[in-house]
Design an enzyme around this catalytic site. Structure first.
Site, PDB file in Angstrom:
ATOM      1  CB  THR A 175      31.635  26.417  37.806  1.00 46.06           C
ATOM      2  OG1 THR A 175      32.148  25.347  37.847  1.00 46.06           O
ATOM      3  CG2 THR A 175      32.224  27.250  36.433  1.00 46.06           C
ATOM      4  NE  ARG A 203      35.990  16.601  35.472  1.00 43.86           N
ATOM      5  CZ  ARG A 203      35.444  17.694  35.303  1.00 43.86           C
ATOM      6  NH1 ARG A 203      35.690  18.764  35.775  1.00 43.86           N
ATOM      7  NH2 ARG A 203      34.161  17.841  34.823  1.00 43.86           N
ATOM      8  CB  VAL A 204      41.083  18.411  32.132  1.00 47.70           C
ATOM      9  CG1 VAL A 204      41.146  19.531  31.369  1.00 47.70           C
ATOM     10  CG2 VAL A 204      42.548  17.949  32.673  1.00 47.70           C
ATOM     11  N   GLY A 205      37.597  19.238  33.115  1.00 44.38           N
ATOM     12  CA  GLY A 205      36.559  19.399  32.581  1.00 44.38           C
ATOM     13  C   GLY A 205      36.604  20.412  31.221  1.00 44.38           C
ATOM     14  CG  ASP A 206      33.168  22.646  30.432  1.00 46.77           C
ATOM     15  OD1 ASP A 206      33.090  22.018  31.720  1.00 46.77           O
ATOM     16  OD2 ASP A 206      32.656  23.742  30.435  1.00 46.77           O
ATOM     17  CB  THR A 225      28.164  26.603  34.071  1.00 45.91           C
ATOM     18  OG1 THR A 225      28.337  25.736  35.383  1.00 45.91           O
ATOM     19  CG2 THR A 225      26.599  27.095  33.830  1.00 45.91           C
ATOM     20  N   GLY A 226      28.217  23.427  33.714  1.00 48.12           N
ATOM     21  CA  GLY A 226      27.772  22.023  33.926  1.00 48.12           C
ATOM     22  C   GLY A 226      28.639  20.930  33.792  1.00 48.12           C
ATOM     23  N   GLY A 228      31.352  19.017  32.684  1.00 49.07           N
ATOM     24  CA  GLY A 228      32.374  19.099  31.600  1.00 49.07           C
ATOM     25  C   GLY A 228      32.465  18.068  30.582  1.00 49.07           C
TER      26      GLY A 228
HETATM   27  N1  ASP Z   1      31.792  22.871  33.838  1.00 49.07           N
HETATM   28  C1  ASP Z   1      32.435  22.600  35.130  1.00 49.07           C
HETATM   29  C2  ASP Z   1      33.503  21.340  35.041  1.00 49.07           C
HETATM   30  O1  ASP Z   1      32.970  20.458  34.426  1.00 49.07           O
HETATM   31  C3  ASP Z   1      31.914  22.357  36.210  1.00 49.07           C
HETATM   32  C4  ASP Z   1      30.569  23.563  36.392  1.00 49.07           C
HETATM   33  O2  ASP Z   1      30.476  24.320  35.475  1.00 49.07           O
HETATM   34  O3  ASP Z   1      29.824  23.625  37.450  1.00 49.07           O
HETATM   35  O4  ASP Z   1      34.624  21.324  35.601  1.00 49.07           O
END
Ligand code: ASP
Length: 292
Positions: A175, A203-206, A225-226, A228
């Site tokens: 990301t 699916r929806v992340g952060d 990042t990480g 979500g």
């Molecule tokens: N935070 C992003 C998500 O969960 C993924 C990422 O940062 O690698 O969609």
């Protein structure tokens, strides 16, 4: 006279050897600021460099969802003048962040799915048919294999027992995100992603959610990042921003944010204030800062 600061990452989990990508993005954003462009336009220009880089999980390099056919992209932008915009599950555009920039000028703040894609075309952003890169295909095969074996990564542990696992039959990283201070008074944060490994279509992340993947205010800007699902539950970018607003230096605030999580859950943060920048991650996270 204060100086502009730009920090960029290419996702927690992305090896440091790929830091030339974020460095190029920082230089592009700085070039835009040098031409007198706004903080938002400059951060968009930087983010587009990373979305166009097939090594990273955003724009061109976006991951496939677990069904093996869907590519859904999320992106957001915020500045310290309370401008916010995001797109959720957009498809078939090269640069989701460019669409977000247009959403900010529209009557809305968030657009999702087909509506977001149609809006992009209406705004003159051309259709771009995405083809998964060979790396993305490899990631998908690996994630599906790990699911089949009942052994996904720790952060995806809920998949181990989930009863629909077998009927659905990727790793985190890549990301992109940036934070910027324009050297005058405005801060901006941007993030763009194709989702995580082990993502169902829908699916929806952060990333597209205010306060989760990005936050900016008069004291600075933050991006996360990480995983979500974990970032959302802590409204992480806003919490780290609040620390900065209370006078904690950005480096310390980022470290505080990462330490809120079990180290087996990949998390990374960038932050910028008028005077300094900070970053922290519990895994490798290719990143760059200008001036360094
Ligand atoms: N935070 C992003 C998500 O969960 C993924 C990422 O940062 O690698 O969609």
């Amino acid at each position: 006279m204060m100086k502009p600061i730009v920090v960029a990452h290419a996702g927690v989990g992305t090896p440091n050897r790929h830091k030339d990508g974020p460095a190029k993005a920082c230089r592009q954003a700085l070039r835009f600021l040098g031409k007198g462009r706004s903080a938002l336009d400059a951060i968009v220009a930087g983010a587009m460099v990373l979305e166009d880089d097939p090594r990273f999980n955003a724009g061109t390099g976006s991951y496939l969802r677990l069904d093996g056919v869907t590519i859904d992209m999320d992106a957001s932008l915020m500045d310290s003048n309370s401008n916010f915009g995001s797109v959720i599950g957009i498809k078939n555009v090269k640069n989701p962040i460019q669409v977000v920039r247009q959403v900010i000028d529209s009557p809305h703040v968030m657009l999702y799915g087909d509506g977001a894609t149609k809006f992009a075309y209406l705004m003159g952003i051309p259709e771009y048919i995405q083809r998964p890169t060979s790396n993305v295909k490899k990631m998908l095969l690996r994630a599906r294999q790990r699911l089949k074996e009942g052994n996904p990564a720790y952060y995806a542990r809920k998949w181990r027992n989930w009863k629909f696992r077998k009927t659905i039959l990727k790793e985190l990283g890549g990301t992109i995100g940036l934070v910027l201070f324009d050297g005058k008074k405005t801060f901006a944060a941007a993030s763009s992603t194709g989702g995580t490994s082990y993502s169902l279509p829908g699916r929806v992340g952060d990333t597209p959610l205010i306060g989760c993947g990005v936050f900016a205010g008069p004291a600075g800007a933050v991006t996360a990042t990480g995983v979500g699902e974990e970032i959302i539950k802590k409204t992480l970018s806003k919490e780290v921003y609040l620390k900065i607003a209370a006078g904690i230096p950005p480096q310390k605030a980022c470290e505080w944010g990462v330490n809120l999580f079990d180290p087996r859950i990949p998390i990374g943060l960038l932050a910028v204030t008028r005077e300094a920048s900070g970053s922290a991650a519990n895994q490798q996270m290719a990143k760059a800062v200008v001036p360094d």
